[in-house]
Design an enzyme around this catalytic site. Structure first.
Site, PDB file in Angstrom:
ATOM      1  CE  LYS A   1      -1.302   0.029   5.119  1.00  0.00           C
ATOM      2  NZ  LYS A   1      -0.185  -0.779   5.235  1.00  0.00           N
TER       3      LYS A   1
ATOM      4  NE  ARG B   1      -0.849   0.730  12.336  1.00  0.00           N
ATOM      5  CZ  ARG B   1       0.012   0.413  11.326  1.00  0.00           C
ATOM      6  NH1 ARG B   1      -0.038  -0.668  10.604  1.00  0.00           N
ATOM      7  NH2 ARG B   1       1.217   1.158  10.870  1.00  0.00           N
TER       8      ARG B   1
ATOM      9  NE  ARG C   1       7.774  -7.045   4.810  1.00  0.00           N
ATOM     10  CZ  ARG C   1       7.040  -6.505   5.464  1.00  0.00           C
ATOM     11  NH1 ARG C   1       6.353  -5.384   5.052  1.00  0.00           N
ATOM     12  NH2 ARG C   1       6.714  -7.081   6.700  1.00  0.00           N
TER      13      ARG C   1
ATOM     14  NE  ARG D   1       9.831  -6.013   9.554  1.00  0.00           N
ATOM     15  CZ  ARG D   1       8.765  -5.164   9.706  1.00  0.00           C
ATOM     16  NH1 ARG D   1       8.486  -4.507   8.818  1.00  0.00           N
ATOM     17  NH2 ARG D   1       7.849  -5.433  10.439  1.00  0.00           N
TER      18      ARG D   1
ATOM     19  NE  ARG E   1       4.624  -8.434  10.977  1.00  0.00           N
ATOM     20  CZ  ARG E   1       5.645  -8.630   9.984  1.00  0.00           C
ATOM     21  NH1 ARG E   1       5.307  -8.677   8.773  1.00  0.00           N
ATOM     22  NH2 ARG E   1       6.908  -9.350  10.548  1.00  0.00           N
TER      23      ARG E   1
END
Ligand code: ZN
Length: 279
Positions: A59, A136, A170, A214, A225
């Site tokens: 996003k 959120r 990622r 990460r 998550r």
């Protein structure tokens, strides 16, 4: 005389309720939060949009492209927190404490930072915004509703299996902080579903040897998550769906496939410019 009449007419028109702050009276639902941007009628100002979407859906990428296309700031609340932490602003000490203790930054602080950002933007002559990473939670959405008006909420979606693969792919450049993705997704369509391919987002050669993942981008952590994200975002989606502002957009692939379709869904085909050529 004709000129004078025209002037009077336009002065009257400028004050007519249809053209001005139609919802001014409802602007401040929560008096503890300033109505920073005011409530200029949507036709008179630039877009005030929100981007929703799972972590990893991309996003930030789409929000950033749209913001340059439309000439509005792309405001990511994560950046606001980081900027405040690095500043000598009034909240930086408080924030540092919260972050150092591993606590979540409260809705109040986020809203304060956001209000401040919108106010400063307004003073610089900015109009409109695309929010990324906020709201959120339902509570944040409700508070935001009292601060400024949201025209449209774009909910970016992606198949869960692809999303997981994207998250696990990622990488961050440990030197420049650039974000990349090494996942190369090629899924054959089945059961009537079209093929889905997403090219990796590979780093330039000077970053390639400095890529790190990460530590929390592992399968169980990513799955957890996503579960938490859905749990919190469902009520936010419902909130905007009830207001008739939610646009669901299922990403059909990577940027080259998705960008033109997203523009089409947003009635922005006319804006399709060099960005899609560069995709
Ligand atoms: Zn780099």
């Amino acid at each position: 005389m004709a000129v004078l009449n025209r002037l009077i007419r336009s002065a009257v028109a400028a004050r007519s309720p249809a053209l001005t702050f139609s919802s001014l009276s409802s602007s401040i639902k929560d008096p503890s939060f300033p109505a920073t941007t005011g409530r200029t009628a949507a036709a008179e100002r630039n877009v005030q949009w929100v981007f929703l979407g799972c972590p990893g859906v991309g996003k930030g990428t789409y929000a950033s492209r749209l913001s340059s296309l439309l000439g509005v700031p792309h405001i990511a609340t994560g950046d606001l927190v980081r900027e405040e932490l690095n500043s000598s602003g009034p909240l930086s000490k408080q924030l540092a404490e919260i972050v150092n203790q591993g606590k979540l930054v409260s809705d109040e602080i986020i809203i304060k930072l956001l209000s401040k950002r919108l106010e400063e933007g307004g003073a610089r002559g900015e109009s409109g915004f695309i929010l990324d990473g906020f709201p959120r939670t339902l509570r944040q959405a409700e508070i935001l509703d009292g601060v400024t008006e949201i025209d449209l909420v774009i909910n970016l979606k992606l198949r869960e299996d692809v999303l997981l693969e994207k998250c696990l792919g990622r990488r961050i450049c440990s030197q420049c902080g650039g974000n990349f993705n090494i996942a190369n997704i090629n899924i054959k369509g089945e059961n009537g579903r079209p093929d889905l391919s997403m090219a990796p987002l590979l780093p330039p050669s000077h970053c390639a040897s400095k890529l790190i993942a990460r530590s929390d981008d592992t399968e169980p952590v990513v799955k957890e998550r996503l579960r938490i994200y859905h749990e919190l975002s469902q009520p936010v989606e419902d909130f905007y769906r009830k207001q008739g502002k939610l646009l669901e957009f299922e990403l059909p692939g990577g940027i080259p496939e998705s960008w033109p379709k997203l523009l089409h869904a947003l009635n922005l085909d006319d804006h399709d410019d060099k960005q899609s050529a560069a995709a």
